[in-house]
Scaffold this motif. Sequence first.
Motif, PDB file in Angstrom:
ATOM      1  N   ILE A 173      18.957   1.752  -1.600  1.00 14.19           N
ATOM      2  CA  ILE A 173      17.595   2.195  -1.322  1.00 14.19           C
ATOM      3  C   ILE A 173      17.497   3.640  -1.780  1.00 14.19           C
ATOM      4  CG2 ILE A 173      15.821   2.617   0.427  1.00 14.19           C
ATOM      5  CD1 ILE A 173      17.239   0.432   2.141  1.00 14.19           C
ATOM      6  N   ASP A 174      16.881   3.833  -2.930  1.00  9.69           N
ATOM      7  CA  ASP A 174      16.664   5.185  -3.447  1.00  9.69           C
ATOM      8  C   ASP A 174      15.299   5.722  -3.064  1.00  9.69           C
ATOM      9  OD1 ASP A 174      19.148   5.187  -4.598  1.00  9.69           O
ATOM     10  OD2 ASP A 174      18.449   5.021  -6.661  1.00  9.69           O
ATOM     11  N   ALA A 175      14.360   4.811  -2.779  1.00  8.58           N
ATOM     12  CA  ALA A 175      13.005   5.250  -2.439  1.00  8.58           C
ATOM     13  C   ALA A 175      12.340   4.197  -1.552  1.00  8.58           C
ATOM     14  CB  ALA A 175      12.183   5.461  -3.710  1.00  8.58           C
ATOM     15  N   VAL A 176      11.347   4.664  -0.790  1.00 11.72           N
ATOM     16  CA  VAL A 176      10.557   3.780   0.069  1.00 11.72           C
ATOM     17  C   VAL A 176       9.090   4.097  -0.180  1.00 11.72           C
ATOM     18  CG1 VAL A 176      10.040   3.065   2.445  1.00 11.72           C
ATOM     19  CG2 VAL A 176      12.390   3.713   1.813  1.00 11.72           C
ATOM     20  N   TYR A 177       8.279   3.047  -0.261  1.00 10.75           N
ATOM     21  CA  TYR A 177       6.847   3.180  -0.556  1.00 10.75           C
ATOM     22  C   TYR A 177       6.052   2.413   0.491  1.00 10.75           C
ATOM     23  CZ  TYR A 177       8.894   4.486  -4.990  1.00 10.75           C
ATOM     24  OH  TYR A 177       9.657   5.089  -5.949  1.00 10.75           O
ATOM     25  N   LEU A 178       4.902   2.956   0.851  1.00 12.58           N
ATOM     26  CA  LEU A 178       3.997   2.276   1.769  1.00 12.58           C
ATOM     27  C   LEU A 178       2.644   2.155   1.075  1.00 12.58           C
ATOM     28  CD1 LEU A 178       3.780   1.072   4.629  1.00 12.58           C
ATOM     29  CD2 LEU A 178       2.874   3.285   5.366  1.00 12.58           C
ATOM     30  N   PHE A 179       2.325   0.935   0.659  1.00 15.57           N
ATOM     31  CA  PHE A 179       1.079   0.647  -0.066  1.00 15.57           C
ATOM     32  C   PHE A 179       0.037   0.060   0.871  1.00 15.57           C
ATOM     33  CE2 PHE A 179       4.287   0.280  -3.421  1.00 15.57           C
ATOM     34  CZ  PHE A 179       3.685   0.941  -4.479  1.00 15.57           C
ATOM     35  N   GLU A 180      -1.185   0.551   0.792  1.00 15.59           N
ATOM     36  CA  GLU A 180      -2.317  -0.103   1.448  1.00 15.59           C
ATOM     37  C   GLU A 180      -2.661  -1.309   0.582  1.00 15.59           C
ATOM     38  OE1 GLU A 180      -3.731   0.687   4.331  1.00 15.59           O
ATOM     39  OE2 GLU A 180      -2.496   2.479   4.623  1.00 15.59           O
ATOM     40  N   ALA A 181      -2.568  -2.498   1.134  1.00 15.69           N
ATOM     41  CA  ALA A 181      -2.763  -3.723   0.356  1.00 15.69           C
ATOM     42  C   ALA A 181      -4.127  -3.743  -0.335  1.00 15.69           C
ATOM     43  CB  ALA A 181      -2.599  -4.948   1.249  1.00 15.69           C
ATOM     44  N   LYS A 182      -5.172  -3.377   0.381  1.00 10.17           N
ATOM     45  CA  LYS A 182      -6.524  -3.410  -0.186  1.00 10.17           C
ATOM     46  C   LYS A 182      -6.630  -2.498  -1.402  1.00 10.17           C
ATOM     47  CE  LYS A 182     -11.387  -2.520   0.921  1.00 10.17           C
ATOM     48  NZ  LYS A 182     -11.646  -2.132  -0.447  1.00 10.17           N
ATOM     49  N   ASP A 183      -6.061  -1.300  -1.321  1.00 12.77           N
ATOM     50  CA  ASP A 183      -6.145  -0.354  -2.440  1.00 12.77           C
ATOM     51  C   ASP A 183      -5.447  -0.885  -3.684  1.00 12.77           C
ATOM     52  OD1 ASP A 183      -7.492   1.295  -0.675  1.00 12.77           O
ATOM     53  OD2 ASP A 183      -5.791   2.659  -0.364  1.00 12.77           O
ATOM     54  N   VAL A 184      -4.267  -1.478  -3.502  1.00  7.55           N
ATOM     55  CA  VAL A 184      -3.523  -2.019  -4.638  1.00  7.55           C
ATOM     56  C   VAL A 184      -4.296  -3.177  -5.270  1.00  7.55           C
ATOM     57  CG1 VAL A 184      -1.407  -3.199  -5.358  1.00  7.55           C
ATOM     58  CG2 VAL A 184      -1.276  -1.291  -3.761  1.00  7.55           C
ATOM     59  N   MET A 185      -4.819  -4.060  -4.441  1.00  6.33           N
ATOM     60  CA  MET A 185      -5.535  -5.223  -4.980  1.00  6.33           C
ATOM     61  C   MET A 185      -6.849  -4.813  -5.631  1.00  6.33           C
ATOM     62  SD  MET A 185      -4.606  -8.364  -2.578  1.00  6.33           S
ATOM     63  CE  MET A 185      -3.312  -8.132  -1.395  1.00  6.33           C
ATOM     64  N   ASP A 186      -7.554  -3.836  -5.055  1.00  2.00           N
ATOM     65  CA  ASP A 186      -8.783  -3.338  -5.686  1.00  2.00           C
ATOM     66  C   ASP A 186      -8.481  -2.769  -7.067  1.00  2.00           C
ATOM     67  OD1 ASP A 186     -10.265  -4.079  -3.468  1.00  2.00           O
ATOM     68  OD2 ASP A 186     -10.525  -2.027  -2.707  1.00  2.00           O
ATOM     69  N   ASP A 187      -7.379  -2.025  -7.190  1.00  2.78           N
ATOM     70  CA  ASP A 187      -6.992  -1.445  -8.477  1.00  2.78           C
ATOM     71  C   ASP A 187      -6.659  -2.542  -9.488  1.00  2.78           C
ATOM     72  OD1 ASP A 187      -6.128   1.059 -10.058  1.00  2.78           O
ATOM     73  OD2 ASP A 187      -4.353  -0.237 -10.172  1.00  2.78           O
ATOM     74  N   LEU A 188      -5.916  -3.548  -9.051  1.00  2.00           N
ATOM     75  CA  LEU A 188      -5.568  -4.647  -9.951  1.00  2.00           C
ATOM     76  C   LEU A 188      -6.816  -5.390 -10.415  1.00  2.00           C
ATOM     77  CD1 LEU A 188      -2.395  -5.937  -8.102  1.00  2.00           C
ATOM     78  CD2 LEU A 188      -2.445  -4.952 -10.396  1.00  2.00           C
ATOM     79  N   ARG A 189      -7.717  -5.665  -9.507  1.00  3.19           N
ATOM     80  CA  ARG A 189      -8.963  -6.360  -9.880  1.00  3.19           C
ATOM     81  C   ARG A 189      -9.779  -5.527 -10.867  1.00  3.19           C
ATOM     82  NH1 ARG A 189      -9.248  -7.312  -4.092  1.00  3.19           N
ATOM     83  NH2 ARG A 189      -8.486  -9.419  -3.702  1.00  3.19           N
ATOM     84  N   ALA A 190      -9.877  -4.227 -10.605  1.00  2.00           N
ATOM     85  CA  ALA A 190     -10.660  -3.342 -11.489  1.00  2.00           C
ATOM     86  C   ALA A 190     -10.088  -3.320 -12.901  1.00  2.00           C
ATOM     87  CB  ALA A 190     -10.699  -1.933 -10.905  1.00  2.00           C
ATOM     88  N   ARG A 191      -8.774  -3.525 -13.025  1.00  2.00           N
ATOM     89  CA  ARG A 191      -8.133  -3.525 -14.341  1.00  2.00           C
ATOM     90  C   ARG A 191      -7.984  -4.923 -14.919  1.00  2.00           C
ATOM     91  NH1 ARG A 191      -2.909  -1.627 -14.558  1.00  2.00           N
ATOM     92  NH2 ARG A 191      -2.514  -2.173 -12.417  1.00  2.00           N
ATOM     93  N   GLY A 192      -8.515  -5.928 -14.203  1.00  2.00           N
ATOM     94  CA  GLY A 192      -8.438  -7.303 -14.695  1.00  2.00           C
ATOM     95  C   GLY A 192      -7.029  -7.870 -14.672  1.00  2.00           C
ATOM     96  N   ARG A 193      -6.199  -7.387 -13.760  1.00  2.00           N
ATOM     97  CA  ARG A 193      -4.800  -7.846 -13.666  1.00  2.00           C
ATOM     98  C   ARG A 193      -4.651  -8.930 -12.613  1.00  2.00           C
ATOM     99  NH1 ARG A 193      -1.258  -5.044 -17.216  1.00  2.00           N
ATOM    100  NH2 ARG A 193      -2.588  -3.463 -18.139  1.00  2.00           N
ATOM    101  N   LYS A 194      -3.610  -9.718 -12.758  1.00  2.00           N
ATOM    102  CA  LYS A 194      -3.370 -10.799 -11.806  1.00  2.00           C
ATOM    103  C   LYS A 194      -2.801 -10.245 -10.502  1.00  2.00           C
ATOM    104  CE  LYS A 194       1.328 -12.283 -12.652  1.00  2.00           C
ATOM    105  NZ  LYS A 194       2.036 -13.075 -11.716  1.00  2.00           N
ATOM    106  N   ILE A 195      -3.111 -10.965  -9.439  1.00  2.00           N
ATOM    107  CA  ILE A 195      -2.581 -10.647  -8.111  1.00  2.00           C
ATOM    108  C   ILE A 195      -1.701 -11.814  -7.700  1.00  2.00           C
ATOM    109  CG2 ILE A 195      -3.163 -10.283  -5.686  1.00  2.00           C
ATOM    110  CD1 ILE A 195      -5.806  -9.026  -6.670  1.00  2.00           C
ATOM    111  N   GLY A 196      -0.456 -11.513  -7.381  1.00  2.00           N
ATOM    112  CA  GLY A 196       0.482 -12.562  -6.985  1.00  2.00           C
ATOM    113  C   GLY A 196       1.901 -12.092  -7.214  1.00  2.00           C
TER     114      GLY A 196
END
Length: 172
Positions: free
Chosen positions: A111-134
């Motif tokens: 474990i070199d790093a730990v990240y805490l992502f807000e799920a909604k923010d990540v998915m909103d960004d993916l949708r805005a860029r036309g990327r797949k979620i999964g």
Amino acid sequence: MTEDVRRVAKLIEERNRIDAALSACIRRPATTGHLGDWIAARILGIALEPQANASIDGRLPDGRTVTIRWYPKRENILDLKEEGGPEVYLVLTGPKSDAGSSVGTARPLVIDAVYLFEAKDVMDDLRARGRKIGTASSVREELWAAAEIYPQPHSLLNEDQRELLALFSHRP
């Protein structure tokens, strides 16, 4: 060639003994996912769901639902669940690596790093860029940087938690 097979068989036997000892400690199979869940729960105070196959892994101390991922290498991908997923993703990673061939490499459990992502923010960004979620969703570098809570100082972690995470850090 026969010697290689014998050596691999012996190493797998040794690995199975170690996995059995790890399983006895965490009370689940010693897979990367279960080990990551156990480490995150113990160090960060996450209350894990009793069933390992629940749609979320547990709850943070503040009550938010969380799914925990442990990737031995950080390749800027994240396995996401669009429906019925958690509020946040806690991601433990090994060293940053470009996607590419794994020939001649190893993936040590570090474990070199730990990240805490807000799920909604990540998915909103993916949708805005036309990327797949999964599975293996490509998350932008800027979002990884913004989500980092370790090793960079962050108010979510106290010194004891940082020291415990450091026990799992990359060692050459």
